[in-house]
Design a protein around this motif. Structure first.
Motif, PDB file in Angstrom:
ATOM      1  N   LYS A   1       0.806  -1.258   0.153  1.00 25.60           N
ATOM      2  CA  LYS A   1      -0.127   0.019  -0.009  1.00 25.60           C
ATOM      3  C   LYS A   1       0.946   1.213   0.049  1.00 25.60           C
ATOM      4  O   LYS A   1       2.022   1.355   0.515  1.00 25.60           O
ATOM      5  N   PRO A   2       0.432   2.445  -0.769  1.00 21.83           N
ATOM      6  CA  PRO A   2       1.096   3.565  -0.359  1.00 21.83           C
ATOM      7  C   PRO A   2       1.351   4.080   0.892  1.00 21.83           C
ATOM      8  O   PRO A   2       0.516   3.916   1.816  1.00 21.83           O
ATOM      9  N   VAL A   3       2.638   4.438   1.130  1.00 21.01           N
ATOM     10  CA  VAL A   3       2.935   5.117   2.404  1.00 21.01           C
ATOM     11  C   VAL A   3       3.461   6.281   2.560  1.00 21.01           C
ATOM     12  O   VAL A   3       4.378   6.743   1.579  1.00 21.01           O
ATOM     13  N   ILE A   4       2.844   7.236   3.007  1.00 20.61           N
ATOM     14  CA  ILE A   4       3.111   8.942   2.846  1.00 20.61           C
ATOM     15  C   ILE A   4       3.855   8.971   4.038  1.00 20.61           C
ATOM     16  O   ILE A   4       3.154   9.240   5.342  1.00 20.61           O
ATOM     17  N   PHE A   5       5.207   9.384   4.356  1.00 23.02           N
ATOM     18  CA  PHE A   5       5.883   9.515   5.372  1.00 23.02           C
ATOM     19  C   PHE A   5       6.084  10.880   5.760  1.00 23.02           C
ATOM     20  O   PHE A   5       7.102  11.481   4.884  1.00 23.02           O
ATOM     21  N   ALA A   6       5.648  11.461   6.757  1.00 20.12           N
ATOM     22  CA  ALA A   6       6.194  12.978   7.182  1.00 20.12           C
ATOM     23  C   ALA A   6       7.203  12.881   8.139  1.00 20.12           C
ATOM     24  O   ALA A   6       7.077  12.248   9.284  1.00 20.12           O
ATOM     25  N   TYR A   7       8.351  13.327   7.903  1.00 19.27           N
ATOM     26  CA  TYR A   7       9.492  13.160   8.385  1.00 19.27           C
ATOM     27  C   TYR A   7      10.085  14.249   9.005  1.00 19.27           C
ATOM     28  O   TYR A   7      10.221  15.166   8.420  1.00 19.27           O
ATOM     29  N   HIS A   8      10.869  14.248  10.292  1.00 22.87           N
ATOM     30  CA  HIS A   8      11.298  15.526  10.813  1.00 22.87           C
ATOM     31  C   HIS A   8      12.268  16.083  10.089  1.00 22.87           C
ATOM     32  O   HIS A   8      12.768  17.324   9.815  1.00 22.87           O
ATOM     33  N   GLY A   9      13.259  15.308   9.569  1.00 17.80           N
ATOM     34  CA  GLY A   9      14.732  15.788   8.638  1.00 17.80           C
ATOM     35  C   GLY A   9      14.752  15.480   7.336  1.00 17.80           C
ATOM     36  O   GLY A   9      13.648  15.732   6.807  1.00 17.80           O
ATOM     37  N   TYR A  10      15.869  15.194   6.768  1.00 17.69           N
ATOM     38  CA  TYR A  10      15.948  15.174   5.364  1.00 17.69           C
ATOM     39  C   TYR A  10      15.148  13.844   4.867  1.00 17.69           C
ATOM     40  O   TYR A  10      15.597  12.744   5.493  1.00 17.69           O
ATOM     41  N   PRO A  11      14.417  13.771   3.757  1.00 13.23           N
ATOM     42  CA  PRO A  11      13.650  12.760   3.479  1.00 13.23           C
ATOM     43  C   PRO A  11      14.524  11.489   3.081  1.00 13.23           C
ATOM     44  O   PRO A  11      13.887  10.215   3.411  1.00 13.23           O
ATOM     45  N   TRP A  12      15.634  11.704   2.481  1.00 19.92           N
ATOM     46  CA  TRP A  12      16.291  10.561   1.986  1.00 19.92           C
ATOM     47  C   TRP A  12      16.836   9.524   3.307  1.00 19.92           C
ATOM     48  O   TRP A  12      17.180   8.463   2.898  1.00 19.92           O
ATOM     49  N   LEU A  13      16.880  10.084   4.349  1.00 20.50           N
ATOM     50  CA  LEU A  13      17.319   9.080   5.594  1.00 20.50           C
ATOM     51  C   LEU A  13      16.244   7.872   5.770  1.00 20.50           C
ATOM     52  O   LEU A  13      16.519   6.810   5.811  1.00 20.50           O
ATOM     53  N   ILE A  14      15.180   8.400   5.311  1.00 22.23           N
ATOM     54  CA  ILE A  14      14.006   7.368   5.519  1.00 22.23           C
ATOM     55  C   ILE A  14      14.007   6.154   4.520  1.00 22.23           C
ATOM     56  O   ILE A  14      14.286   5.015   4.738  1.00 22.23           O
ATOM     57  N   HIS A  15      14.493   6.910   3.154  1.00 22.92           N
ATOM     58  CA  HIS A  15      14.564   5.797   2.115  1.00 22.92           C
ATOM     59  C   HIS A  15      15.858   4.851   2.490  1.00 22.92           C
ATOM     60  O   HIS A  15      16.021   3.605   2.262  1.00 22.92           O
ATOM     61  N   ARG A  16      17.019   5.610   2.944  1.00 21.29           N
ATOM     62  CA  ARG A  16      17.984   4.679   3.274  1.00 21.29           C
ATOM     63  C   ARG A  16      17.680   3.632   4.436  1.00 21.29           C
ATOM     64  O   ARG A  16      18.510   2.625   4.227  1.00 21.29           O
ATOM     65  N   LEU A  17      17.137   4.032   5.390  1.00 22.05           N
ATOM     66  CA  LEU A  17      16.747   3.135   6.490  1.00 22.05           C
ATOM     67  C   LEU A  17      15.861   1.913   5.776  1.00 22.05           C
ATOM     68  O   LEU A  17      16.118   0.698   6.424  1.00 22.05           O
ATOM     69  N   ALA A  18      14.978   2.231   5.263  1.00 22.88           N
ATOM     70  CA  ALA A  18      13.969   1.369   4.599  1.00 22.88           C
ATOM     71  C   ALA A  18      14.254   0.633   3.217  1.00 22.88           C
ATOM     72  O   ALA A  18      13.217   0.138   2.801  1.00 22.88           O
ATOM     73  N   TYR A  19      15.509   0.854   2.607  1.00 18.51           N
ATOM     74  CA  TYR A  19      15.521   0.550   1.327  1.00 18.51           C
ATOM     75  C   TYR A  19      15.496  -0.856   0.890  1.00 18.51           C
ATOM     76  O   TYR A  19      14.812  -1.238  -0.064  1.00 18.51           O
ATOM     77  N   ARG A  20      15.574  -1.774   1.786  1.00 19.73           N
ATOM     78  CA  ARG A  20      15.429  -3.085   1.453  1.00 19.73           C
ATOM     79  C   ARG A  20      14.145  -3.796   2.027  1.00 19.73           C
ATOM     80  O   ARG A  20      13.892  -4.873   1.846  1.00 19.73           O
ATOM     81  N   ARG A  21      13.168  -2.843   2.331  1.00 18.48           N
ATOM     82  CA  ARG A  21      11.669  -3.519   2.780  1.00 18.48           C
ATOM     83  C   ARG A  21      11.084  -3.704   1.577  1.00 18.48           C
ATOM     84  O   ARG A  21      11.188  -2.996   0.570  1.00 18.48           O
ATOM     85  N   ASP A  22      10.019  -4.533   1.640  1.00 17.55           N
ATOM     86  CA  ASP A  22       9.317  -4.984   0.503  1.00 17.55           C
ATOM     87  C   ASP A  22       8.497  -3.821   0.008  1.00 17.55           C
ATOM     88  O   ASP A  22       8.581  -3.770  -1.435  1.00 17.55           O
ATOM     89  N   GLY A  23       8.016  -2.864   0.772  1.00 18.43           N
ATOM     90  CA  GLY A  23       7.212  -2.161   0.184  1.00 18.43           C
ATOM     91  C   GLY A  23       7.916  -0.573   0.057  1.00 18.43           C
ATOM     92  O   GLY A  23       7.099   0.492  -0.248  1.00 18.43           O
ATOM     93  N   HIS A  24       9.340  -0.505  -0.066  1.00 23.93           N
ATOM     94  CA  HIS A  24       9.824   0.572  -0.481  1.00 23.93           C
ATOM     95  C   HIS A  24       9.427   1.350  -1.667  1.00 23.93           C
ATOM     96  O   HIS A  24       9.404   2.599  -1.684  1.00 23.93           O
ATOM     97  N   ALA A  25       9.219   0.630  -2.801  1.00 24.91           N
ATOM     98  CA  ALA A  25       8.766   1.198  -3.806  1.00 24.91           C
ATOM     99  C   ALA A  25       7.289   2.072  -3.871  1.00 24.91           C
ATOM    100  O   ALA A  25       7.184   3.138  -4.450  1.00 24.91           O
ATOM    101  N   ASN A  26       6.684   1.771  -2.675  1.00 21.25           N
ATOM    102  CA  ASN A  26       5.355   2.608  -2.389  1.00 21.25           C
ATOM    103  C   ASN A  26       5.669   3.385  -1.337  1.00 21.25           C
ATOM    104  O   ASN A  26       4.771   4.321  -0.943  1.00 21.25           O
ATOM    105  N   LEU A  27       6.825   3.771  -0.953  1.00 29.01           N
ATOM    106  CA  LEU A  27       7.286   4.677   0.196  1.00 29.01           C
ATOM    107  C   LEU A  27       7.262   6.143  -0.310  1.00 29.01           C
ATOM    108  O   LEU A  27       8.499   6.348  -1.460  1.00 29.01           O
ATOM    109  N   HIS A  28       6.603   7.206  -0.015  1.00 24.17           N
ATOM    110  CA  HIS A  28       6.887   8.507  -0.433  1.00 24.17           C
ATOM    111  C   HIS A  28       7.082   9.283   0.638  1.00 24.17           C
ATOM    112  O   HIS A  28       6.259   9.469   1.901  1.00 24.17           O
TER     113      HIS A  28
END
Length: 793
Positions: A689-716
């Motif tokens: 499912k689409p995940v819209i993630f509002a993060y305190h800092g720089y957005p790419w940190l969340i991508h770096r932490l979760a890049y191996r997860r199944d739903g990473h392609a759905n992570l915004h």
């Protein structure tokens, strides 16, 4: 340090001089042997190329001076019965401090296979700067150390941190003249304005001037003597200068200098403690001028080495290939007369050990350098006594750091007698809403106090100085010697200590691998005045990247928490203050923030680290159409406002709201102890499912932490993207596309089928952003619908 017998004008006897020189020669021999030898440690056979290490690493230049200081510290510690610690500032002093700890026996106690005999000496030599061995710096592997020598500038701050609240401790600190050129060291001279002669120990700076860095002369060594003396007196010290290249003369002068300095320290402490003198002391220090690479090769290949920059590392480089260099090395090592220093079995002779103190008074065995042996549990009361009441989410507001201030005030009160907790920060305690602590302790201050001043206290344990370097250095020294503390800082400016926290994390990682180092209290950061509420100070004060920096480091050591409200901040702080051997980074706001969770709910949520806020979503037991995730107080508010808009405009949409407190939960379990297994992550965020993630800092940190997860392609991810200025609070989130209207638009853009069905809703959201733009430029404040927003389910 208690006062001992006076030694006015002490002159060494010939016997004392002989044994001190024997110890110094032995230490020099062992230091040089570590750099060069892989076998034949006692030179019982002619030196041959196969006895030499294939790669010559290490630094000779500073070692003779450090050995000299170690030798003379041994004398005064033993003679006066002192509890002492030494911070070895010169970055490459590893051979020296290892040599001395082996001589005194503390190294063999920590590493039983490196025995104090010929076999152990061979291991000592072989392991130095060798694969599977020990590094060339003074590092955690070196007994008696609290200071990583790999990065220069922090020794004196560490020394003062060690002395605070240890009234009977002498902390000697050897400062290399290269290190003395750094900004943090230059600021550290002002630490003496914060040292309480009643409740703190003494720091004895020893400025070692050997004249050169790697390839250049040092600034302080080239100052005329009167100018250097005036500089150090201006810093508030009484310098005692020792210089020369004749060993006997230097031994005698240095012994007199130590005795004069320690007598002066004892006098200053006695007058403050017994006679009530409150005038700021001018503490003694020693300026020691000796040649770089002293007692090493005077000349190599026709060029001078001793006393020049060429002695910095390995004075004789081609020993395996160059017979003349091999001959010189053998002559150099034999010049120390090892047969006089070690018996046939390689054990140090009695003369060598005559000056060495016993037991825990040895510098390598002092418990002050293994602070986990001294640390006590921090008294923290029930969080319910400080929690804010929350009957329903979002109905009240509190300033989270002000709430935390109440807890810290109580900790300060409960540690008043034992004095083992300090709060440090760069002039921001009140600004960061922690001023409740002033009801328990004032601010440490030994300089002049004027009637207009507030909260200054000769005996205070709140420490403020406009130097993040000193705050960090003081706290590191304080923690590593067995105490607790918290570093409060504006989020954007904690980057000033990026390199310092690097070294502390490395120190903790290595220490955890050493069975003899006991765990110390964690280094805790409270980062506030953060990026989203620096709308008044502007772009220069807006940077949330410290979290990225820390999460690059050793996962077993680092932790990052973003509590969304006051009660979660209390829970996270309670955990961090009780923890051991971590670097905990807590990011929390000081401005009024909605209260979302009761104390009981906060405890459960923080223990979980990330969880679904069912009351905020519209799943109603069904599979969600979209996940709104958030981490941080402002992102959490924007996500809940977006969820409210979706509830109003798209009531059939199944929305899940997930809040993340512990950022390391996003990592796979294989990468971090707190990381979620894939099944747990997929259960929380879904795999498709689409995940819209509002993060305190720089957005790419969340991508770096979760890049191996199944739903990473759905992570915004939405977060800070370097769009800052002086503006309104809500405009900050709009400028960075983190606002509630943008998040609703993201949902519509990413949930299949909504782009057409909800086109009108999307247009309303875009119109609201445009209306905001016009409103703030006309009124200078946020839209009423934003400024007056509250949560209503």
């Amino acid at each position: 340090m208690s006062e001992a017998a006076h030694h006015n004008g002490t002159t060494l006897t010939d016997e004392e001089l002989r044994t001190l020189d024997a110890h110094w020669r032995a230490a020099n021999y062992l230091a040089a042997g570590q750099i060069y030898l892989v076998s034949n440690p006692l030179l019982t056979e002619p030196l041959a190329p196969e006895h030499i290490k294939p790669r010559l690493l290490g630094h000779w230049g500073t070692s003779p001076g450090l050995n000299l200081v170690y030798t003379h510290l041994n004398r005064v510690i033993k003679e006066r019965g002192l509890d002492a610690l030494c911070v070895w500032g010169p970055g490459h002093g590893g051979p020296s401090v290892l040599a001395n700890s082996w001589l005194e026996g503390s190294y063999s106690e920590k590493c039983p296979d490196v025995t104090r005999d010929a076999e152990g000496m061979a291991k000592l030599f072989r392991q130095f700067s060798f694969p599977g061995g020990v590094p060339s710096h003074v590092a955690p592997e070196v007994p008696g150390s609290i200071h990583e020598g790999g990065e220069l500038g922090y020794s004196l701050a560490h020394a003062y941190g060690a002395a605070f609240d240890h009234p009977n401790l002498l902390v000697a600190c050897v400062i290399g003249d290269g290190e003395a050129e750094t900004g943090p060291l230059a600021a550290s001279w002002h630490s003496n304005k914060f040292l309480d002669p009643v409740h703190d120990g003494a720091v004895l700076p020893i400025l070692h001037l050997n004249g050169y860095k790697i390839a250049n002369p040092t600034v302080l060594s080239r100052l005329p003597g009167p100018e250097l003396d005036a500089l150090l007196r201006g810093y508030g010290h009484e310098p005692i200068t020792v210089s020369g290249d004749d060993p006997a003369q230097v031994h005698r002068a240095l012994a007199q200098a130590f005795d004069a300095a320690l007598d002066r320290i004892a006098l200053l402490q006695r007058t403050a403690r017994e006679e009530g003198v409150t005038q700021r002391p001018h503490w003694p220090m020693i300026v020691l001028r000796t040649p770089k690479g002293w007692t090493g090769p005077a000349e190599v290949d026709g060029v001078p080495v001793e006393g020049t920059w060429r002695a910095h590392q390995v004075p004789l480089a081609g020993v395996r290939e160059n017979p003349e260099h091999l001959r010189q090395l053998e002559a150099w090592l034999k010049s120390y007369r090892p047969e006089e220093l070690f018996d046939a079995d390689g054990r140090p002779r009695a003369d060598v050990l005559a000056c060495v103190p016993e037991g825990a008074r040895r510098l390598g065995a002092t418990p002050y350098a293994n602070g986990g042996l001294l640390v006590r549990e921090l008294p923290i009361g029930s969080l319910d006594d400080f929690a804010v009441p929350v009957d329903k989410p979002g109905a009240t507001l509190h300033e989270p750091t002000r709430v935390l201030g109440g807890l810290l005030e109580q900790v300060m009160k409960d540690t008043a007698a034992r004095r083992d907790f300090r709060l440090v920060g760069p002039d921001e305690t009140a600004s960061n809403r922690l001023e409740a602590v002033f009801d328990a302790s004032g601010k440490a201050w030994q300089a002049e106090i004027l009637p207009v001043d507030e909260h200054l206290d000769r005996h205070g344990r709140v420490m403020e100085i406009l130097s993040e370097h000193l705050c960090q250095g003081w706290l590191e020294g304080y923690l590593l010697t067995g105490r607790h503390g918290l570093f409060s800082c504006y989020e954007a400016f904690v980057h000033i200590v990026d390199s310092m926290v690097n070294q502390h994390i490395k120190w903790l990682k290595t220490s955890r691998e050493l069975t003899w180092r006991a765990p110390v209290a964690s280094l805790n950061y409270l980062l506030t005045s953060h990026v989203w509420r620096q709308d008044h100070n502007g772009f220069s004060h807006q940077d949330p990247g410290f979290v990225d920096h820390v999460l690059n480091k050793s996962p077993e050591v680092v932790r990052v928490y973003l509590p969304p409200d006051a009660n979660t901040l209390l829970s996270v702080a309670d955990h961090a203050l009780r923890s051991r051997d971590y670097v905990n980074v807590i990011v929390a706001g000081k401005q009024p923030c909605f209260d979302w969770l009761s104390m009981d709910q906060a405890r459960v949520h923080c223990a979980r680290g990330a969880g679904i806020w069912e009351w905020a979503g519209t799943e109603n037991g069904a599979e969600p159409d979209v996940v709104l995730a958030c981490a941080g107080d402002v992102p959490t508010q924007e996500v809940l406002a977006a969820a409210q808009l979706l509830r109003r405009h798209l009531p059939q949409l199944a929305v899940r709201v997930v809040n993340v407190v512990d950022m390391t939960r996003l990592l796979p379990h294989e990468e971090h102890p707190h990381g979620m297994p894939d099944f747990e992550y997929n259960g929380l965020f879904t795999a498709d499912k689409p995940v819209i993630f509002a993060y305190h800092g720089y957005p790419w940190l969340i991508h770096r932490l979760a890049y191996r997860r199944d739903g990473h392609a759905n992570l915004h991810v939405r977060g800070y993207k370097e769009s800052g200025t002086t503006t309104t609070p809500f405009d900050m989130v709009v400028r960075n596309d983190l606002d509630r209207y943008r998040l609703v638009m993201d949902v519509i853009d990413r949930v299949p089928g909504l782009a057409v069905r909800a086109a009108g809703v999307r247009q309303q959201m875009a119109d609201a952003r445009a209306r905001h733009h016009t409103w703030i430029r006309e009124h200078g404040t946020d839209l009423p619908e934003v400024a007056d927003w509250t949560w209503a389910s």
